[in-house]
Design an enzyme around this catalytic site. Structure first.
Site, short mmCIF file in Angstrom:
data_model
loop_
_atom_site.label_atom_id
_atom_site.label_comp_id
_atom_site.label_asym_id
_atom_site.label_seq_id
_atom_site.Cartn_x
_atom_site.Cartn_y
_atom_site.Cartn_z
CG HIS A 95 9.04 4.91 13.84
ND1 HIS A 95 9.28 3.62 14.26
CD2 HIS A 95 8.10 4.79 12.86
CE1 HIS A 95 8.53 2.76 13.60
NE2 HIS A 95 7.79 3.45 12.74
CB ALA A 102 10.16 -0.36 6.08
CG ASP A 113 10.74 7.96 10.16
OD1 ASP A 113 11.00 8.97 10.85
OD2 ASP A 113 9.62 7.38 10.20
NE ARG A 167 -3.91 -1.97 2.50
CZ ARG A 167 -3.79 -3.23 2.91
NH1 ARG A 167 -2.61 -3.68 3.34
NH2 ARG A 167 -4.82 -4.05 2.91
CB ILE A 168 3.62 2.43 2.19
CG1 ILE A 168 2.77 2.47 3.45
CG2 ILE A 168 4.62 3.58 2.18
CD1 ILE A 168 3.54 2.21 4.73
CD GLU A 195 12.12 2.87 16.01
OE1 GLU A 195 12.39 2.93 14.80
OE2 GLU A 195 10.94 2.84 16.46
#
Length: 360
Positions: free
Chosen positions: A324, A273, A300, A196-197, A305
């Site tokens: 992110h 991703a 990103d 989709r992306i 994280e």
């Protein structure tokens, strides 16, 4: 009626979207416990006190997470937005319906559903969830346009060196490029994972004149997107490579030293991703090497994280780093929050039809 079902919001939608999310959950008859730890406007959140319960804990602390999920007879659902790890130990402790003292509880107190307001579910131990009968639902496609726009912004920022020009201009340094930048219409974009992306990015890139090719299980022919036959071919024939794959056992470390060496001279890599798909150390080493074909990267998503945020990419001038945030537009986050609420309520109510379940 769903009134007997309790849901723990580990990290609610931000800002005034909190109200949108709470109204949706309450409208389904769910009893909501809101974790205040990541809520910026706590005073505003507490205005819901007559309809919502509150807690305040670090969801990344597994012991605290287990205790809060089991508190007061247990929650049948938990909802996550930021990818709080929900591993085997958490699932084993909560899906059995134990109370906070560790004693066995009733089946009605057991965790039954995990909801993710977003597409990725790599933060959940899907095998353990399946084994323990916990459905893991998510919202694929809810942020497709937002992430595609962000990847395009990364591409423009790097091809035109916006960060470098901004830094120089703030110093009063009138800096002209050593060589003129190439127009987007001169570049070939390789999309690794045209879901989709990836398809949303492909449409935008083609509108700007780029040649687009893709590699993945989703067919791309007919959309004006050429299908590459292999990862090696995609890397060797693209000026820009944008990663749009889920993180799985098969994709972890998919792009490493050998793959990066296949890139065209002056190539750019974009990753919106998941951290772990691209080997960050190999990427950092490539960006430090002036003779490497990789010229720049925009990242990103990272292997580590949130509070554990760390990366060998820190400090590299040709690495554009962001925390992110690619999918964080108002419309995308509202869509994800509402859809996630609907999916959780449907699963708790025994209505699984048309609900996306990652471990279904």
């Amino acid at each position: 009626m769903l009134g007997r079902h309790r849901i723990l919001l580990l990290d609610a939608a931000p800002g005034d979207l909190l109200g949108v999310e709470l109204e949706r959950l309450l409208g389904h008859g769910l009893a909501v416990t809101l974790n205040l730890r990541r809520v910026a406007d706590r005073a505003g959140a507490r205005a819901w006190g007559g309809r919502v319960g509150f807690t305040d804990f670090d969801p990344f602390d597994e012991a605290a997470l287990i205790a809060e999920t089991l508190r007061d007879g247990g929650h049948q659902a938990v909802k996550s937005r930021a990818g709080v790890p929900l591993r085997a130990a958490f699932l084993a402790a909560t899906a059995g319906g134990a109370d906070s003292s560790g004693a066995a509880g009733t089946a009605t107190g057991a965790l039954r559903v995990i909801g993710r307001a977003g597409a990725g579910t790599d933060h959940v131990d899907l095998a353990a969830a399946t084994r323990l009968g916990v459905a893991v639902t998510h919202t694929p496609g809810s942020n497709a346009d937002a992430v595609a726009e962000f990847a395009l912004a990364q591409l423009l920022a790097l091809t035109r060196d916006l960060a470098g020009h901004n830094t120089a201009s703030h110093r009063g340094d009138w800096r002209s490029p050593a060589a003129p930048a190439r127009a987007l219409s001169e570049l070939t974009l390789g999309i690794l994972g045209p879901g989709r992306i990836g398809r949303a990015l492909a449409g935008r890139a083609r509108a700007l004149g780029m040649t687009v090719q893709g590699l993945g299980r989703t067919p791309t022919e007919g959309d004006g997107v050429r299908r590459a036959d292999s990862l090696a071919e995609l890397l060797a024939t693209s000026d820009v490579v944008s990663v749009h794959l889920p993180l799985t056992a098969r994709t972890r470390g998919l792009v490493g030293r050998r793959e990066l060496a296949l890139l065209r001279p002056g190539a750019i890599l974009l990753n919106t991703a998941r951290g772990g798909i691209v080997d960050e150390l190999a990427l950092a080493d490539a960006l430090r090497d002036p003779g490497h074909p990789l010229a720049a990267a925009a990242v990103d998503t990272f292997e580590h994280e949130h509070a554990a945020f760390d990366s060998p990419l820190f400090g590299l001038p040709n690495a554009l780093l962001t925390p992110h945030v690619a999918g964080m537009t108002r419309s995308a986050m509202a869509e994800a929050a509402v859809r996630c609420a609907d999916h959780i309520a449907a699963l708790l109510d025994g209505r699984p039809d048309s609900v996306p379940v990652a471990n279904g």
